[in-house]
Design a protein around this motif. Structure first.
Motif, PDB file in Angstrom:
ATOM      1  N   LEU A   1       0.843  -1.199   0.000  1.00  0.00           N
ATOM      2  CA  LEU A   1       0.000   0.000   0.000  1.00  0.00           C
ATOM      3  C   LEU A   1       0.875   1.244   0.000  1.00  0.00           C
ATOM      4  O   LEU A   1       0.650   2.186  -0.770  1.00  0.00           O
ATOM      5  CB  LEU A   1      -0.906  -0.008   1.231  1.00  0.00           C
ATOM      6  N   GLY A   2       1.908   1.236   0.860  1.00  0.00           N
ATOM      7  CA  GLY A   2       2.836   2.362   0.879  1.00  0.00           C
ATOM      8  C   GLY A   2       3.554   2.527  -0.444  1.00  0.00           C
ATOM      9  O   GLY A   2       3.744   3.652  -0.923  1.00  0.00           O
ATOM     10  N   PHE A   3       3.945   1.398  -1.053  1.00  0.00           N
ATOM     11  CA  PHE A   3       4.599   1.454  -2.358  1.00  0.00           C
ATOM     12  C   PHE A   3       3.633   1.977  -3.424  1.00  0.00           C
ATOM     13  O   PHE A   3       3.995   2.815  -4.255  1.00  0.00           O
ATOM     14  CB  PHE A   3       5.089   0.055  -2.733  1.00  0.00           C
ATOM     15  N   GLY A   4       2.387   1.483  -3.390  1.00  0.00           N
ATOM     16  CA  GLY A   4       1.407   1.856  -4.408  1.00  0.00           C
ATOM     17  C   GLY A   4       1.011   3.318  -4.368  1.00  0.00           C
ATOM     18  O   GLY A   4       0.637   3.896  -5.390  1.00  0.00           O
TER      19      GLY A   4
ATOM     20  N   PHE B   1      -5.614  -0.051  -3.797  1.00  0.00           N
ATOM     21  CA  PHE B   1      -5.891   1.074  -2.911  1.00  0.00           C
ATOM     22  C   PHE B   1      -4.731   2.070  -2.828  1.00  0.00           C
ATOM     23  O   PHE B   1      -4.956   3.239  -2.506  1.00  0.00           O
ATOM     24  CB  PHE B   1      -6.224   0.548  -1.505  1.00  0.00           C
ATOM     25  N   GLY B   2      -3.497   1.613  -3.094  1.00  0.00           N
ATOM     26  CA  GLY B   2      -2.349   2.508  -2.992  1.00  0.00           C
ATOM     27  C   GLY B   2      -2.435   3.725  -3.899  1.00  0.00           C
ATOM     28  O   GLY B   2      -2.360   4.876  -3.425  1.00  0.00           O
ATOM     29  N   PRO B   3      -2.595   3.536  -5.219  1.00  0.00           N
ATOM     30  CA  PRO B   3      -2.688   4.707  -6.110  1.00  0.00           C
ATOM     31  C   PRO B   3      -3.838   5.641  -5.767  1.00  0.00           C
ATOM     32  O   PRO B   3      -3.712   6.865  -5.910  1.00  0.00           O
ATOM     33  CB  PRO B   3      -2.883   4.062  -7.492  1.00  0.00           C
ATOM     34  N   ALA B   4      -4.963   5.080  -5.313  1.00  0.00           N
ATOM     35  CA  ALA B   4      -6.086   5.934  -4.929  1.00  0.00           C
ATOM     36  C   ALA B   4      -5.706   6.833  -3.753  1.00  0.00           C
ATOM     37  O   ALA B   4      -6.026   8.028  -3.724  1.00  0.00           O
ATOM     38  CB  ALA B   4      -7.299   5.075  -4.573  1.00  0.00           C
ATOM     39  N   LEU B   5      -4.997   6.260  -2.760  1.00  0.00           N
ATOM     40  CA  LEU B   5      -4.536   7.069  -1.632  1.00  0.00           C
ATOM     41  C   LEU B   5      -3.515   8.105  -2.084  1.00  0.00           C
ATOM     42  O   LEU B   5      -3.493   9.236  -1.585  1.00  0.00           O
ATOM     43  CB  LEU B   5      -3.918   6.163  -0.559  1.00  0.00           C
ATOM     44  N   GLY B   6      -2.662   7.707  -3.031  1.00  0.00           N
ATOM     45  CA  GLY B   6      -1.690   8.657  -3.558  1.00  0.00           C
ATOM     46  C   GLY B   6      -2.370   9.851  -4.192  1.00  0.00           C
ATOM     47  O   GLY B   6      -1.953  11.007  -3.986  1.00  0.00           O
ATOM     48  N   GLY B   7      -3.427   9.589  -4.960  1.00  0.00           N
ATOM     49  CA  GLY B   7      -4.176  10.684  -5.552  1.00  0.00           C
ATOM     50  C   GLY B   7      -4.826  11.569  -4.513  1.00  0.00           C
ATOM     51  O   GLY B   7      -4.885  12.797  -4.666  1.00  0.00           O
ATOM     52  N   PHE B   8      -5.304  10.953  -3.425  1.00  0.00           N
ATOM     53  CA  PHE B   8      -5.933  11.731  -2.358  1.00  0.00           C
ATOM     54  C   PHE B   8      -4.925  12.657  -1.689  1.00  0.00           C
ATOM     55  O   PHE B   8      -5.184  13.859  -1.512  1.00  0.00           O
ATOM     56  CB  PHE B   8      -6.548  10.796  -1.313  1.00  0.00           C
ATOM     57  N   PHE B   9      -3.753  12.138  -1.330  1.00  0.00           N
ATOM     58  CA  PHE B   9      -2.760  12.965  -0.636  1.00  0.00           C
ATOM     59  C   PHE B   9      -2.119  13.993  -1.555  1.00  0.00           C
ATOM     60  O   PHE B   9      -1.525  14.968  -1.073  1.00  0.00           O
ATOM     61  CB  PHE B   9      -1.684  12.076  -0.011  1.00  0.00           C
ATOM     62  N   ALA B  10      -2.230  13.801  -2.858  1.00  0.00           N
ATOM     63  CA  ALA B  10      -1.704  14.783  -3.803  1.00  0.00           C
ATOM     64  C   ALA B  10      -2.751  15.809  -4.208  1.00  0.00           C
ATOM     65  O   ALA B  10      -2.449  16.730  -4.976  1.00  0.00           O
ATOM     66  CB  ALA B  10      -1.171  14.072  -5.052  1.00  0.00           C
ATOM     67  N   SER B  11      -3.963  15.670  -3.695  1.00  0.00           N
ATOM     68  CA  SER B  11      -5.044  16.573  -4.096  1.00  0.00           C
ATOM     69  C   SER B  11      -4.811  17.975  -3.553  1.00  0.00           C
ATOM     70  O   SER B  11      -4.117  18.187  -2.553  1.00  0.00           O
ATOM     71  CB  SER B  11      -6.389  16.044  -3.582  1.00  0.00           C
TER      72      SER B  11
ATOM     73  N   ALA C   1       4.566   7.035   6.815  1.00  0.00           N
ATOM     74  CA  ALA C   1       3.754   6.874   8.021  1.00  0.00           C
ATOM     75  C   ALA C   1       3.059   5.522   8.044  1.00  0.00           C
ATOM     76  O   ALA C   1       3.022   4.831   9.084  1.00  0.00           O
ATOM     77  CB  ALA C   1       2.724   8.006   8.108  1.00  0.00           C
ATOM     78  N   ILE C   2       2.513   5.118   6.920  1.00  0.00           N
ATOM     79  CA  ILE C   2       1.834   3.823   6.843  1.00  0.00           C
ATOM     80  C   ILE C   2       2.820   2.683   7.071  1.00  0.00           C
ATOM     81  O   ILE C   2       2.531   1.721   7.802  1.00  0.00           O
ATOM     82  CB  ILE C   2       1.136   3.673   5.479  1.00  0.00           C
ATOM     83  N   THR C   3       4.005   2.787   6.468  1.00  0.00           N
ATOM     84  CA  THR C   3       5.015   1.752   6.658  1.00  0.00           C
ATOM     85  C   THR C   3       5.509   1.740   8.106  1.00  0.00           C
ATOM     86  O   THR C   3       5.799   0.674   8.661  1.00  0.00           O
ATOM     87  CB  THR C   3       6.200   1.980   5.702  1.00  0.00           C
ATOM     88  N   GLY C   4       5.604   2.921   8.735  1.00  0.00           N
ATOM     89  CA  GLY C   4       6.002   2.979  10.143  1.00  0.00           C
ATOM     90  C   GLY C   4       4.996   2.269  11.040  1.00  0.00           C
ATOM     91  O   GLY C   4       5.376   1.533  11.963  1.00  0.00           O
ATOM     92  N   ALA C   5       3.709   2.491  10.785  1.00  0.00           N
ATOM     93  CA  ALA C   5       2.675   1.788  11.551  1.00  0.00           C
ATOM     94  C   ALA C   5       2.767   0.284  11.314  1.00  0.00           C
ATOM     95  O   ALA C   5       2.566  -0.524  12.231  1.00  0.00           O
ATOM     96  CB  ALA C   5       1.294   2.317  11.157  1.00  0.00           C
ATOM     97  N   ASN C   6       3.087  -0.086  10.091  1.00  0.00           N
ATOM     98  CA  ASN C   6       3.252  -1.499   9.751  1.00  0.00           C
ATOM     99  C   ASN C   6       4.420  -2.109  10.525  1.00  0.00           C
ATOM    100  O   ASN C   6       4.360  -3.246  11.003  1.00  0.00           O
ATOM    101  CB  ASN C   6       3.503  -1.623   8.247  1.00  0.00           C
ATOM    102  N   LEU C   7       5.513  -1.344  10.669  1.00  0.00           N
ATOM    103  CA  LEU C   7       6.679  -1.800  11.416  1.00  0.00           C
ATOM    104  C   LEU C   7       6.324  -2.077  12.879  1.00  0.00           C
ATOM    105  O   LEU C   7       6.716  -3.111  13.441  1.00  0.00           O
ATOM    106  CB  LEU C   7       7.789  -0.746  11.328  1.00  0.00           C
ATOM    107  N   VAL C   8       5.585  -1.170  13.487  1.00  0.00           N
ATOM    108  CA  VAL C   8       5.180  -1.348  14.888  1.00  0.00           C
ATOM    109  C   VAL C   8       4.304  -2.598  15.036  1.00  0.00           C
ATOM    110  O   VAL C   8       4.491  -3.418  15.944  1.00  0.00           O
ATOM    111  CB  VAL C   8       4.442  -0.101  15.400  1.00  0.00           C
ATOM    112  N   ALA C   9       3.345  -2.752  14.114  1.00  0.00           N
ATOM    113  CA  ALA C   9       2.458  -3.920  14.173  1.00  0.00           C
ATOM    114  C   ALA C   9       3.237  -5.217  13.990  1.00  0.00           C
ATOM    115  O   ALA C   9       2.991  -6.216  14.693  1.00  0.00           O
ATOM    116  CB  ALA C   9       1.370  -3.796  13.107  1.00  0.00           C
TER     117      ALA C   9
END
Length: 444
Positions: free
Chosen positions: A22-25, A146-156, A185-193
């Motif tokens: 997801l972070g990569f996408g 879902f990754g590219p969709a999130l990318g588009g959202f954060f780039a809006s 941030a998403i990858t950091g949360a993934n690391l903790v989990a």
């Protein structure tokens, strides 16, 4: 920590890989434009994209083998930590050189997929391995949906404007940096989990045994594995599948833009549809298919399907006159031209064929290696795929511009033919972990 519940362990690995992808996408729609913002040409932007696969090619065998000797959990945690650093650096990049450095570091950390595959091989019996690896494939598909969709959202524009009002002046808040920070941030949360939930799948005594062999002749052992048990054929097949499919991955947007005038939004819809099919097949259908027909036959069938469908992609407009157009499915939205519907009809079996081929080949690779060789074997196949995705797009782009739009797709379909031939000649009974049911499928 150790694996007491294999289903729970599989679920944790699924989530880790999904969130990692997801972070990569998120950065897929951002990277080309990010490179252009530093004055790079389209060719240099393509090199930036390819640099990830190039470094993944170099790192995957090392990380896979390291997981054999040191354990799966430490390698996965290390790679997630490196990814957090890489994506943060990506967002803070003030030059093209830093952008390349961050992208290459992310590629090194992306070699952890071989370790995730080996983890699944550790916690699943051979007869259930296709399901486990299919679950990993579904995580890939969902991450790319879902990754590219999130990318588009954060780039809006709305998100960028909101971030600029709260970020300190030294933190860039742009359409390129925000998706990068979101990925970190998403990858950091993934690391903790992963640190809290992920158990080790490889017992200490097996890691010690692997280290002893590794000291003796690591390169010799991996070279021998490539020449025995049919692993060499499987690695070559994996390379050809990845190389051929890179024609679609790298040139699809150019094709739809030229043929249909489609931009990023329309292509996102098409690619999401493609990803949904792959996720459904790898997450639910691959298990029943391999139970009934075996991984060997399923792999051959998947490659054969792609011979025709991959080559047919650029010719979808020729089938359009035989298919009616469809009005908008929602109150607002574009009418789907008949040529686009024809394209959808073609990519549906194409996605199906690619999904079953990849999972079946990975399962056969797992069965070709002993328990102590799983990480190394998957590292080899991941390297083959990364190498193919490094050079495949370059050749596809050259064919697209130097010959014609159909050339890379037809070549991709043609490259599936030797895969069918190679697999048909493979003596499946020689694979180390092949079950009796699969041995009955070996050709005369």
């Amino acid at each position: 920590m150790s694996v007491d519940n294999s289903r729970r362990a599989l679920a944790v690995v699924f989530v880790i890989v999904f969130v990692d992808l997801l972070g990569f996408g998120i950065l897929i729609p951002v990277i080309p434009l990010y490179a252009l913002s530093f004055g790079a040409t389209e060719f240099v932007g393509s090199l930036l994209i390819a640099s990830y696969s190039a470094m993944q090619f170099l790192a995957a065998p090392f990380l896979g083998r390291l997981s054999d000797t040191r354990g799966r959990r430490p390698v996965l945690l290390l790679s997630l930590t490196g990814s957090v650093i890489a994506w943060t650096l990506f967002g803070l990049a003030g030059s093209l050189a830093v952008l390349f450095a961050a992208r290459m570091l992310a590629g090194v950390m992306g070699g952890n997929i071989a370790t995730a595959q080996a983890y699944i091989a550790d916690v699943t019996p051979p007869e259930d391995r296709a399901r486990g690896l299919g679950l990993l494939g579904a995580a890939f598909g969902l991450g790319f949906i879902f990754g590219p969709a999130l990318g588009g959202f954060f780039a809006s524009e709305f998100v960028v404007s909101a971030a600029q009002s709260v970020f300190p002046a030294w933190v860039p808040a742009t359409e390129f940096s925000l998706p990068s920070f979101a990925a970190a941030a998403i990858t950091g949360a993934n690391l903790v989990a992963a640190y809290v939930l992920l158990p080790e799948s490889r017992p200490p005594e097996e890691r010690v045994a692997s280290r002893e062999r590794d000291r003796e002749s690591r390169l010799t052992e991996l070279a021998d594995a490539l020449r025995t048990h049919g692993l060499g054929t499987l690695v070559v097949s994996f390379f050809l599948v990845s190389f051929a499919f890179s024609a679609l991955e790298s040139q699809f947007v150019f094709l739809t833009n030229d043929q249909y005038g489609y931009g990023a939004t329309e292509n996102a819809i098409l690619l999401t549809y493609f990803g949904v099919i792959i996720a459904i097949v790898q997450g639910g259908l691959i298990g029943p298919l391999t139970d009934r027909y075996g991984e060997y036959r399923v792999a051959i069938a998947g490659a054969a399907i792609q011979v025709f469908t991959l080559a047919a992609v650029p010719f979808a407009p020729y089938f359009g006159p035989y298919i009616p157009s469809v009005e908008p499915l929602l109150p607002v939205g574009p009418t789907l031209p008949s040529a686009v519907i024809a394209l959808g009809v073609i990519v549906t079996p194409l996605a199906f064929g690619n999904a079953i081929t990849n999972v079946s080949l990975n399962t056969l690779v797992s069965r070709s290696a002993t328990a102590d060789e799983q990480g190394g074997a998957f590292g080899l196949t991941q390297s083959a795929g990364s190498l193919a995705r490094t050079f495949g797009p370059a050749l596809a782009g050259f064919l697209y511009t130097a010959i014609d739009y159909w050339a890379p797709f037809v070549l991709g379909g043609a490259l599936m033919i030797p895969i069918v031939v190679l697999l048909a000649r493979l003596d499946v009974s020689l694979l180390a972990g092949t079950s009796e049911s699969t041995r009955t499928e070996t050709p005369e």
